[in-house]
Scaffold this active site. Structure first.
Site, mmCIF file in Angstrom:
data_model
loop_
_atom_site.group_PDB
_atom_site.id
_atom_site.type_symbol
_atom_site.label_atom_id
_atom_site.label_comp_id
_atom_site.label_asym_id
_atom_site.label_seq_id
_atom_site.Cartn_x
_atom_site.Cartn_y
_atom_site.Cartn_z
ATOM 1 N N LYS A 1 0.856 -1.192 0.000
ATOM 2 C CA LYS A 1 0.000 0.000 0.000
ATOM 3 C C LYS A 1 0.882 1.228 0.000
ATOM 4 C CE LYS A 1 -4.513 0.743 0.222
ATOM 5 N NZ LYS A 1 -5.601 -0.154 -0.187
HETATM 6 P P1 NAD Z 1 -13.092 7.587 -2.528
HETATM 7 O O1 NAD Z 1 -12.090 8.635 -2.322
HETATM 8 O O2 NAD Z 1 -13.595 7.329 -3.899
HETATM 9 O O3 NAD Z 1 -14.364 7.853 -1.576
HETATM 10 C C1 NAD Z 1 -14.281 8.017 -0.192
HETATM 11 C C2 NAD Z 1 -15.614 8.535 0.286
HETATM 12 O O4 NAD Z 1 -15.649 8.523 1.711
HETATM 13 C C3 NAD Z 1 -15.915 9.968 -0.136
HETATM 14 O O5 NAD Z 1 -17.267 10.062 -0.547
HETATM 15 C C4 NAD Z 1 -15.709 10.764 1.155
HETATM 16 O O6 NAD Z 1 -16.491 11.950 1.194
HETATM 17 C C5 NAD Z 1 -16.216 9.758 2.159
HETATM 18 N N1 NAD Z 1 -15.806 10.031 3.542
HETATM 19 C C6 NAD Z 1 -14.592 10.366 4.027
HETATM 20 N N2 NAD Z 1 -14.660 10.533 5.357
HETATM 21 C C7 NAD Z 1 -15.939 10.284 5.717
HETATM 22 C C8 NAD Z 1 -16.643 10.281 6.946
HETATM 23 N N3 NAD Z 1 -16.025 10.564 8.086
HETATM 24 N N4 NAD Z 1 -17.965 9.963 6.929
HETATM 25 C C9 NAD Z 1 -18.595 9.660 5.787
HETATM 26 N N5 NAD Z 1 -17.977 9.644 4.595
HETATM 27 C C10 NAD Z 1 -16.667 9.947 4.563
HETATM 28 O O7 NAD Z 1 -12.457 6.258 -1.894
HETATM 29 P P2 NAD Z 1 -12.843 4.733 -2.215
HETATM 30 O O8 NAD Z 1 -11.925 4.234 -3.254
HETATM 31 O O9 NAD Z 1 -14.319 4.605 -2.373
HETATM 32 O O10 NAD Z 1 -12.391 4.046 -0.851
HETATM 33 C C11 NAD Z 1 -13.253 3.983 0.278
HETATM 34 C C12 NAD Z 1 -12.818 2.808 1.139
HETATM 35 O O11 NAD Z 1 -12.845 1.616 0.340
HETATM 36 C C13 NAD Z 1 -11.381 2.914 1.676
HETATM 37 O O12 NAD Z 1 -11.327 2.295 2.932
HETATM 38 C C14 NAD Z 1 -10.591 2.100 0.673
HETATM 39 O O13 NAD Z 1 -9.376 1.622 1.195
HETATM 40 C C15 NAD Z 1 -11.586 0.983 0.398
HETATM 41 N N6 NAD Z 1 -11.337 0.235 -0.826
HETATM 42 C C16 NAD Z 1 -11.315 0.861 -2.034
HETATM 43 C C17 NAD Z 1 -11.044 0.107 -3.183
HETATM 44 C C18 NAD Z 1 -11.031 0.713 -4.545
HETATM 45 O O14 NAD Z 1 -10.851 -0.037 -5.517
HETATM 46 N N7 NAD Z 1 -11.235 2.004 -4.706
HETATM 47 C C19 NAD Z 1 -10.806 -1.269 -3.078
HETATM 48 C C20 NAD Z 1 -10.874 -1.872 -1.830
HETATM 49 C C21 NAD Z 1 -11.141 -1.105 -0.705
#
Ligand code: NAD
Length: 469
Positions: free
Chosen positions: A132
């Site tokens: 990561k």
């Molecule tokens: P992203 O940046 O696209 O979206 C994150 C979202 O979370 C945004 O809408 C933001 O406003 C919101 N957010 C942040 N703090 C917040 C809070 N305190 N309360 C409510 N909403 C809040 O990110 P993503 O890619 O969707 O990732 C989100 C999670 O999923 C992370 O934990 C990431 O590690 C995990 N994840 C993502 C992927 C991927 O392929 N993108 C894969 C596996 C896991």
């Protein structure tokens, strides 16, 4: 079918209320790396054959690189940024994991996220290790040009520490396909003449990205949830038809999960982003919420919905709660107020160990991150294979293969849980016979089962390969 919907409707909160989850005073250790290690230690107790020496090796990250680099910003000033890249394990294959841009990125967060990648790749059985990366920055205050320069300089600083067969980045919070295109381009400028497409996944489709990668994390969540329900993880609820779903986080994982769960028959009663949450008992239209967020920067204020403080979303009465934002959303202080029957962890690390024990005691099942959000890395693996073979698979092929992987992984985790819990007395006797410390073994939850499955797979490959030299 689902239980009758709960009727308590959240009270309206001011729209400009800021996130409150992380500002609460707590007596709980919220360091993500400590949490990842506690999860490992908790699960290792169910593996009597795992010696403490191999456990110690598997638990520790292999390396962490810190880089500090200057970028000339849009206002002409030079700012120095800190970036990290951690490879937790390459036992089962090259390091694999996203790059996050966020002001709260720390070395320990990156270590934790890298270790969760190791266990996730093992659970879903793709031939990658865990890695990561992250840069400490606030994308909300940066222009696209700033972000492009940060990305290029970060990747240049990492140099040959990443590579198509050593460590392969992907998107995470605040990074997307465009960021991945900059990563590919930078690496390719530094290594001209070869096929460098497999150095990064989550790229735009016209430069080697896989069809279906953008939706893969959410689609994987959907497949894992459907399978878990069909396997009876939530008594009396065997499908998503009519299930009331609340989703924290409205980005790649959360917003697409809202669309796909709705398509599958669920009712999305609440969603939130970093500015707040919205609730509508009859269901929120995810497309309208996305359009509202695109226009205004937040889901808050979508006509026809009630506004909530961000923390309130986690306490909305629902059948399925999907944390899809950041770590430590569900903790000891709010876990007693979670009113869902199933938690599906689209985010990494959203539930603390103490919250896990509380939810388990309350009979709330948790589909753990290292299973539930593994769809992203699974389609990243498909993208990597397509890049190596210079192929472009049809979307239908990607989704079919994803469904097979997610269903098989969900079955393997549930089977492991059942195997552990049906032999708990023998495991406990064996633990005592070997003189291992700690309290009596409790019935394993799904996270523990997923870790047991993943650790066993890594331990087995470690034994087969032997310790070098
Ligand atoms: P992203 O940046 O696209 O979206 C994150 C979202 O979370 C945004 O809408 C933001 O406003 C919101 N957010 C942040 N703090 C917040 C809070 N305190 N309360 C409510 N909403 C809040 O990110 P993503 O890619 O969707 O990732 C989100 C999670 O999923 C992370 O934990 C990431 O590690 C995990 N994840 C993502 C992927 C991927 O392929 N993108 C894969 C596996 C896991």
């Amino acid at each position: 079918m689902c239980a009758k919907p709960a009727t308590r409707i959240p009270e309206e909160q001011p729209q400009d209320q800021q996130p409150d989850e992380l500002s609460v005073e707590l007596d709980e250790d919220l360091n993500p790396f400590h949490i990842a290690q506690q999860q490992f230690d908790y699960a290792a107790r169910y593996l009597p054959d795992l010696g403490p020496d191999i456990a110690d090796y598997l638990k520790r990250p292999q390396r962490l690189i810190t880089v500090e680099f200057p970028v000339q910003m849009h206002d002409g000033k030079v700012r120095t940024f800190v970036g990290y890249r951690c490879v937790h394990s390459r036992v089962r294959g090259p390091g694999k994991g996203g790059i996050r841009y966020h002001p709260a990125v720390t070395a320990d967060e990156v270590r934790a996220l890298a270790s969760w990648m190791t266990w996730k790749c093992a659970v879903v059985d793709v031939p990658f290790g865990g890695a990561k990366g992250g840069v400490v920055c606030n994308p909300k205050e940066l222009t696209k040009d700033d972000l492009r320069k940060i990305t290029r300089r970060f990747i240049a600083e990492l140099g040959d520490e990443i590579g198509p067969h050593t460590d392969i980045p992907a998107p995470d919070v605040n990074t997307d396909a465009e960021t991945m295109a900059w990563i590919y381009d930078t690496y390719h400028m530094m290594h001209p003449g070869g096929n460098n497409l497999p150095v990064v996944t989550g790229k735009p489709v016209d430069i080697g990205g896989s069809l279906g990668r953008r939706e893969a994390t959410a689609r994987g969540c959907l497949f894992a949830t459907e399978r878990a329900l069909a396997r009876g993880v939530v008594p009396g609820m065997d499908s998503l038809a009519g299930a009331r779903v609340a989703i924290q986080g409205f980005g790649n994982a959360g917003a697409i999960a809202a669309e796909l769960f709705k398509e599958a028959g669920a009712v999305i009663v609440a969603v939130s982003d970093s500015r707040g949450g919205i609730y509508r008992a009859d269901g929120i239209d995810p497309a309208a919420a996305q359009e509202h967020k695109r226009r205004t920067g937040s889901v808050v204020g979508l006509p026809g919905t009630t506004t909530m403080a961000p923390g309130q979303l986690l306490e909305v009465p629902c059948d399925i709660l999907i944390p899809a934002a950041l770590e430590n959303a569900i903790r000891a202080d709010n876990a007693p107020r979670v009113e869902a029957r199933l938690v599906v962890e689209a985010a990494n690390g959203p539930t603390t160990p103490r919250a896990d024990r509380i939810l388990q005691k309350r009979g709330i099942a948790v589909l753990p991150d290292i299973l539930a959000n593994a769809g992203g890395v699974t389609v990243s693996y498909f993208e990597w294979v397509q890049n190596i073979e210079n192929e472009q698979w049809e979307l239908e092929t990607v989704n079919r293969k994803l469904k097979i992987k997610m269903t098989r992984a969900t079955d393997a985790v549930i089977d492991t849980q059942q195997r552990i819990n049906s032999s708990l007395e023998q495991l406990e006797a064996e633990r005592i016979r070997r003189g291992r410390d700690g309290p009596r073994l409790e019935p394993a939850d799904l996270r523990t089962a997923a870790y047991v499955l993943a650790i066993s797979r890594l331990a087995s490959v470690t034994r087969e390969r032997g310790i070098w030299p």
